[in-house]
Design a protein around this motif. Structure first.
Motif, PDB file in Angstrom:
ATOM      1  N   ALA A 208       0.833  -1.211   0.000  1.00  0.00           N
ATOM      2  CA  ALA A 208       0.000   0.000   0.000  1.00  0.00           C
ATOM      3  C   ALA A 208       0.867   1.260   0.000  1.00  0.00           C
ATOM      4  CB  ALA A 208      -0.940  -0.010   1.206  1.00  0.00           C
ATOM      5  N   LEU A 209       1.938   1.258   0.784  1.00  0.00           N
ATOM      6  CA  LEU A 209       2.849   2.407   0.799  1.00  0.00           C
ATOM      7  C   LEU A 209       3.531   2.570  -0.557  1.00  0.00           C
ATOM      8  CD1 LEU A 209       4.348   1.826   4.341  1.00  0.00           C
ATOM      9  CD2 LEU A 209       3.157   3.920   3.624  1.00  0.00           C
ATOM     10  N   LEU A 210       3.993   1.472  -1.122  1.00  0.00           N
ATOM     11  CA  LEU A 210       4.654   1.515  -2.425  1.00  0.00           C
ATOM     12  C   LEU A 210       3.692   2.022  -3.503  1.00  0.00           C
ATOM     13  CD1 LEU A 210       7.367   0.860  -3.711  1.00  0.00           C
ATOM     14  CD2 LEU A 210       6.550  -1.469  -4.063  1.00  0.00           C
ATOM     15  N   ASP A 211       2.452   1.555  -3.491  1.00  0.00           N
ATOM     16  CA  ASP A 211       1.457   2.020  -4.465  1.00  0.00           C
ATOM     17  C   ASP A 211       1.251   3.526  -4.358  1.00  0.00           C
ATOM     18  OD1 ASP A 211       1.070  -0.590  -5.346  1.00  0.00           O
ATOM     19  OD2 ASP A 211      -0.818  -0.870  -4.260  1.00  0.00           O
ATOM     20  N   GLU A 212       1.170   4.035  -3.136  1.00  0.00           N
ATOM     21  CA  GLU A 212       0.947   5.475  -2.949  1.00  0.00           C
ATOM     22  C   GLU A 212       2.169   6.286  -3.361  1.00  0.00           C
ATOM     23  OE1 GLU A 212      -1.155   8.858  -2.422  1.00  0.00           O
ATOM     24  OE2 GLU A 212      -1.945   6.807  -2.391  1.00  0.00           O
ATOM     25  N   VAL A 213       3.367   5.777  -3.106  1.00  0.00           N
ATOM     26  CA  VAL A 213       4.581   6.460  -3.580  1.00  0.00           C
ATOM     27  C   VAL A 213       4.523   6.594  -5.096  1.00  0.00           C
ATOM     28  CG1 VAL A 213       7.075   6.193  -3.937  1.00  0.00           C
ATOM     29  CG2 VAL A 213       6.108   5.902  -1.647  1.00  0.00           C
ATOM     30  N   GLU A 214       4.216   5.495  -5.774  1.00  0.00           N
ATOM     31  CA  GLU A 214       4.160   5.523  -7.240  1.00  0.00           C
ATOM     32  C   GLU A 214       3.099   6.503  -7.732  1.00  0.00           C
ATOM     33  OE1 GLU A 214       3.941   1.555  -8.914  1.00  0.00           O
ATOM     34  OE2 GLU A 214       5.512   0.853  -7.569  1.00  0.00           O
ATOM     35  N   ALA A 215       1.937   6.529  -7.089  1.00  0.00           N
ATOM     36  CA  ALA A 215       0.859   7.443  -7.490  1.00  0.00           C
ATOM     37  C   ALA A 215       1.211   8.901  -7.223  1.00  0.00           C
ATOM     38  CB  ALA A 215      -0.426   7.067  -6.755  1.00  0.00           C
ATOM     39  N   SER A 216       2.092   9.146  -6.274  1.00  0.00           N
ATOM     40  CA  SER A 216       2.451  10.514  -5.896  1.00  0.00           C
ATOM     41  C   SER A 216       3.370  11.196  -6.901  1.00  0.00           C
ATOM     42  CB  SER A 216       3.132  10.512  -4.522  1.00  0.00           C
ATOM     43  OG  SER A 216       2.245  10.073  -3.529  1.00  0.00           O
ATOM     44  N   PHE A 217       3.965  10.435  -7.790  1.00  0.00           N
ATOM     45  CA  PHE A 217       4.909  10.980  -8.771  1.00  0.00           C
ATOM     46  C   PHE A 217       4.504  10.528 -10.174  1.00  0.00           C
ATOM     47  CE2 PHE A 217       7.189  10.544  -4.753  1.00  0.00           C
ATOM     48  CZ  PHE A 217       7.779  11.800  -4.612  1.00  0.00           C
ATOM     49  N   PRO A 218       3.396  11.061 -10.702  1.00  0.00           N
ATOM     50  CA  PRO A 218       2.888  10.562 -11.984  1.00  0.00           C
ATOM     51  C   PRO A 218       3.840  10.784 -13.164  1.00  0.00           C
ATOM     52  CG  PRO A 218       1.676  12.505 -11.281  1.00  0.00           C
ATOM     53  CD  PRO A 218       2.556  12.105 -10.139  1.00  0.00           C
ATOM     54  N   GLU A 219       4.742  11.749 -13.046  1.00  0.00           N
ATOM     55  CA  GLU A 219       5.689  12.018 -14.133  1.00  0.00           C
ATOM     56  C   GLU A 219       6.889  11.086 -14.105  1.00  0.00           C
ATOM     57  OE1 GLU A 219       7.304  13.906 -10.562  1.00  0.00           O
ATOM     58  OE2 GLU A 219       5.293  13.780 -11.353  1.00  0.00           O
ATOM     59  N   ALA A 220       7.060  10.343 -13.025  1.00  0.00           N
ATOM     60  CA  ALA A 220       8.237   9.485 -12.863  1.00  0.00           C
ATOM     61  C   ALA A 220       8.205   8.294 -13.816  1.00  0.00           C
ATOM     62  CB  ALA A 220       8.333   8.995 -11.425  1.00  0.00           C
ATOM     63  N   ARG A 221       9.374   7.880 -14.230  1.00  0.00           N
ATOM     64  CA  ARG A 221       9.513   6.709 -15.086  1.00  0.00           C
ATOM     65  C   ARG A 221      10.315   5.604 -14.414  1.00  0.00           C
ATOM     66  NH1 ARG A 221       5.639   8.023 -16.394  1.00  0.00           N
ATOM     67  NH2 ARG A 221       5.063   9.406 -18.054  1.00  0.00           N
ATOM     68  N   THR A 222      11.032   5.959 -13.319  1.00  0.00           N
ATOM     69  CA  THR A 222      11.858   4.987 -12.611  1.00  0.00           C
ATOM     70  C   THR A 222      11.762   5.234 -11.115  1.00  0.00           C
ATOM     71  OG1 THR A 222      13.426   4.938 -14.457  1.00  0.00           O
ATOM     72  CG2 THR A 222      14.213   4.065 -12.357  1.00  0.00           C
ATOM     73  N   LEU A 223      11.577   4.170 -10.354  1.00  0.00           N
ATOM     74  CA  LEU A 223      11.617   4.225  -8.899  1.00  0.00           C
ATOM     75  C   LEU A 223      12.846   3.454  -8.461  1.00  0.00           C
ATOM     76  CD1 LEU A 223      10.256   5.112  -6.263  1.00  0.00           C
ATOM     77  CD2 LEU A 223       8.894   3.010  -6.360  1.00  0.00           C
ATOM     78  N   ARG A 224      13.722   4.110  -7.723  1.00  0.00           N
ATOM     79  CA  ARG A 224      15.006   3.523  -7.320  1.00  0.00           C
ATOM     80  C   ARG A 224      15.038   3.363  -5.801  1.00  0.00           C
ATOM     81  NH1 ARG A 224      19.402   7.024  -9.690  1.00  0.00           N
ATOM     82  NH2 ARG A 224      18.837   5.841 -11.540  1.00  0.00           N
TER      83      ARG A 224
END
Length: 162
Positions: free
Chosen positions: A102-118
């Motif tokens: 759930a935390l990971l999903d929200e991190v991803e949703a918080s940065f819609p312009e991002a293409r890579t999560l490191r």
């Protein structure tokens, strides 16, 4: 648990979560004395407070109304398409219940312009490595721990987004 943005009133509970989780995870790697030293510096209320107002970042907590069971902090790098997941911790009592996802999903949703999560993970932290690999993160490179030249090695993982 529901995920929401952290606030000032959460900082003491987040610090407690981090201290307990770090001892459970890292005492065997660093030793309890070193974990206390690290958590006193990195997870002080003052240090956590700075994250609340950092530009281009997201500070999240997983909350069930009674306790904070997890937290995450991520920030854009110099390249806004690359987000660094600085922290994602779930209290040992709350692990394997979907809180990390759930935390990971929200991190991803918080940065819609991002293409890579490191993310960087201690090589000795097999649980975290297994978690990130199961969520689609792939090995990127090895980096030495900057705190000690002879210290543990951190591994970098990246997940393509969007």
């Amino acid at each position: 648990m529901f995920v929401r943005t952290a606030g000032e009133r959460d900082l003491a509970a987040v610090r407690t979560l981090l201290v307990e989780t770090w001892h459970a995870t890292y005492d065997a790697i660093y030793g309890a004395a070193k974990v206390i030293e690290i958590t006193d510096e990195w997870h002080s209320i003052a240090s956590l407070r700075l994250r609340l107002t950092r530009p281009n970042s997201e500070f999240l907590v997983a909350d069930d109304g009674k306790r904070i069971g997890g937290m995450a902090f991520a920030a854009a790098t110099a390249d806004a398409k690359i987000i660094l997941l600085n922290q994602l911790y779930v209290h040992p009592d709350c692990q394997r219940r979907g809180v990390g996802q759930a935390l990971l999903d929200e991190v991803e949703a918080s940065f819609p312009e991002a293409r890579t999560l490191r993310v960087e993970v201690e090589e000795a932290n097999g649980g975290a490595i297994a978690f990130y690999r199961s969520k689609g993160f792939l090995p990127a490179d090895h980096t030495a721990d900057p705190r000690e030249a002879s210290g543990p090695t951190t591994l970098s993982f990246e997940k393509p987004l969007g």
